[in-house]
Design a protein around this motif. Sequence first.
Motif, mmCIF file in Angstrom:
data_model
loop_
_atom_site.group_PDB
_atom_site.id
_atom_site.type_symbol
_atom_site.label_atom_id
_atom_site.label_comp_id
_atom_site.label_asym_id
_atom_site.label_seq_id
_atom_site.Cartn_x
_atom_site.Cartn_y
_atom_site.Cartn_z
ATOM 1 N N ASP A 1 -17.302 -1.193 14.533
ATOM 2 C CA ASP A 1 -16.516 -2.291 15.107
ATOM 3 C C ASP A 1 -16.363 -3.436 14.115
ATOM 4 N N LYS A 2 -17.403 -3.681 13.288
ATOM 5 C CA LYS A 2 -17.312 -4.770 12.299
ATOM 6 C C LYS A 2 -16.374 -4.389 11.157
ATOM 7 N N VAL A 3 -16.436 -3.144 10.728
ATOM 8 C CA VAL A 3 -15.545 -2.677 9.663
ATOM 9 C C VAL A 3 -14.085 -2.820 10.099
ATOM 10 N N VAL A 4 -13.788 -2.373 11.308
ATOM 11 C CA VAL A 4 -12.405 -2.414 11.801
ATOM 12 C C VAL A 4 -11.961 -3.854 12.048
ATOM 13 N N LEU A 5 -12.864 -4.703 12.517
ATOM 14 C CA LEU A 5 -12.545 -6.118 12.736
ATOM 15 C C LEU A 5 -12.097 -6.786 11.441
ATOM 16 N N ALA B 1 3.364 -4.987 -3.249
ATOM 17 C CA ALA B 1 1.956 -5.397 -3.289
ATOM 18 C C ALA B 1 1.391 -5.578 -1.880
ATOM 19 N N THR B 2 2.145 -6.240 -0.992
ATOM 20 C CA THR B 2 1.629 -6.470 0.366
ATOM 21 C C THR B 2 1.494 -5.161 1.140
ATOM 22 N N GLU B 3 2.445 -4.251 0.951
ATOM 23 C CA GLU B 3 2.355 -2.975 1.653
ATOM 24 C C GLU B 3 1.230 -2.107 1.094
ATOM 25 N N ALA B 4 0.993 -2.188 -0.214
ATOM 26 C CA ALA B 4 -0.137 -1.460 -0.799
ATOM 27 C C ALA B 4 -1.458 -1.993 -0.250
ATOM 28 N N LEU B 5 -1.569 -3.323 -0.134
ATOM 29 C CA LEU B 5 -2.779 -3.914 0.440
ATOM 30 C C LEU B 5 -2.945 -3.507 1.900
ATOM 31 N N ASN B 6 -1.847 -3.493 2.620
ATOM 32 C CA ASN B 6 -1.906 -3.082 4.021
ATOM 33 C C ASN B 6 -2.362 -1.635 4.140
ATOM 34 N N GLY B 7 -1.853 -0.777 3.255
ATOM 35 C CA GLY B 7 -2.286 0.611 3.248
ATOM 36 C C GLY B 7 -3.757 0.754 2.906
ATOM 37 N N ALA B 8 -4.226 -0.062 1.954
ATOM 38 C CA ALA B 8 -5.637 -0.014 1.572
ATOM 39 C C ALA B 8 -6.533 -0.397 2.748
ATOM 40 N N LEU B 9 -6.138 -1.425 3.485
ATOM 41 C CA LEU B 9 -6.930 -1.850 4.644
ATOM 42 C C LEU B 9 -6.939 -0.778 5.731
ATOM 43 N N THR B 10 -5.794 -0.132 5.939
ATOM 44 C CA THR B 10 -5.739 0.956 6.918
ATOM 45 C C THR B 10 -6.630 2.114 6.495
ATOM 46 N N ALA B 11 -6.631 2.417 5.197
ATOM 47 C CA ALA B 11 -7.467 3.505 4.685
ATOM 48 C C ALA B 11 -8.947 3.206 4.891
ATOM 49 N N LEU B 12 -9.336 1.967 4.666
ATOM 50 C CA LEU B 12 -10.751 1.610 4.740
ATOM 51 C C LEU B 12 -11.246 1.468 6.178
ATOM 52 N N THR B 13 -10.330 1.261 7.126
ATOM 53 C CA THR B 13 -10.760 1.054 8.515
ATOM 54 C C THR B 13 -10.312 2.150 9.470
ATOM 55 N N GLY B 14 -9.276 2.932 9.106
ATOM 56 C CA GLY B 14 -8.763 3.961 10.000
ATOM 57 C C GLY B 14 -9.809 4.967 10.455
#
Length: 418
Positions: free
Chosen positions: A78-82, A111-124
């Motif tokens: 829950d903390k990772v996804v938050l 750049a913003t979409e790459a960052l968004n993808g990185a965050l999705t990868a790390l929390t998905g």
Amino acid sequence: MRVANSQGPLSSAKFRWFFAARSASLFGGNAAPIALAFAVLEASHHNSDLGLVLAARSLALVLLVLFGGVLSDRYPRDKVVLVGHLGAAITQGIAAAILVTGNFDLVAILATEALNGALTALTGPGVYGMIGQVAPEGQVKQANALLGSTRQVATILGPSLGGLLVVTAGGGWALAVDAGCYLVAAFCLARLHLPQVDSERRPGVFAELREGYEEFRKHTWIWAVVVGFAVLVFVQAGAWGVIGPVIAERSFGAQGWGVVLGAEAAGFLVGSLLLYRLQVVRLMRLGQLCLVATPLPLIPMALGAGLGWLLAASFVAGVAFSVFGVAWDTSMQEHVPAEKLSRVASFDALGSWIAMPLGQVVALPLADLVGFSRYLWVGAALWCAMAAWPLLLPAVRHLEHGARDAETVGPETATAAR
């Protein structure tokens, strides 16, 4: 088949907060792609730029998703996804500001979409692993079906809102809505306090990756489906994610494409509601059979048929994809140990997504080279073949819903499960 128990997962307070968080993030997340696609097409005047923007996000997903699995098995999910949702609110807010102010810059959007993808990868993978933690005991399939239903309601309303905002106010405002939805989801997740899944011994990151891979590899039914998905997603990402909006721009427009996505989502909703009430012993076999029907919308696209035919095909494909999705998620959560689930899910995601960036980048050049119609026909055939081939394997056809498979447990436990 038989009708399932009437008790629902919403009886759990933990599940209700998780359900609210997923509903908020899914609503905004489904308004964003159509807005981004048409905003890029309008602002850049180069269709190929859309493929680059989509590929930037997909590439970040592919590169980081394995580490997202380790992160979510190592720390409280829950903390990772938050944290990931708060980061996504920031990246989508920046992209919205770029588009709303009319200062389109391809590098900044990449750049913003790459960052968004990185965050999705790390929390998905963490989101995936949380379902078994928040659903009441014995209610995992119902929880997946309910979440699937909500996802599809969001997919009906989100693209419609996104298309409307593109036409009236501009795509940037849809991304601003997405950023706000991530903030709401983060608030809901802050009300959860889930324990760390794993135990005392913590090996290194690469040792945990290896452990997750061994768990992934031992399940024949998992890796067989993922191998097929690598090709299937290559086709889907190009034909549906890139060629679809281009065809729409040349014909029925952004709002019409939003209605098409809404029809697909309505089919998803129907499929999820059906599986909420029904118990199916060979759940994966049913799901895989339904997956064979999912490339149906490419046929009216290839034929240049009217919007009505595309809407009907998208609805049927949505029903089929929903049945597969619930079958896949439920089977994974039942047959993979909870402490390894996020890592196995990350290998599933890597295998499924690995060809996505390539599919998005080459779709338009290939379609221009061979013709849009031929590209779509060949894509539909490949998609169908990759959906069908796992059915040749007994491990897929005979996997039982609610039982541990013999690849995971010892002979005594496997016999007891039967």
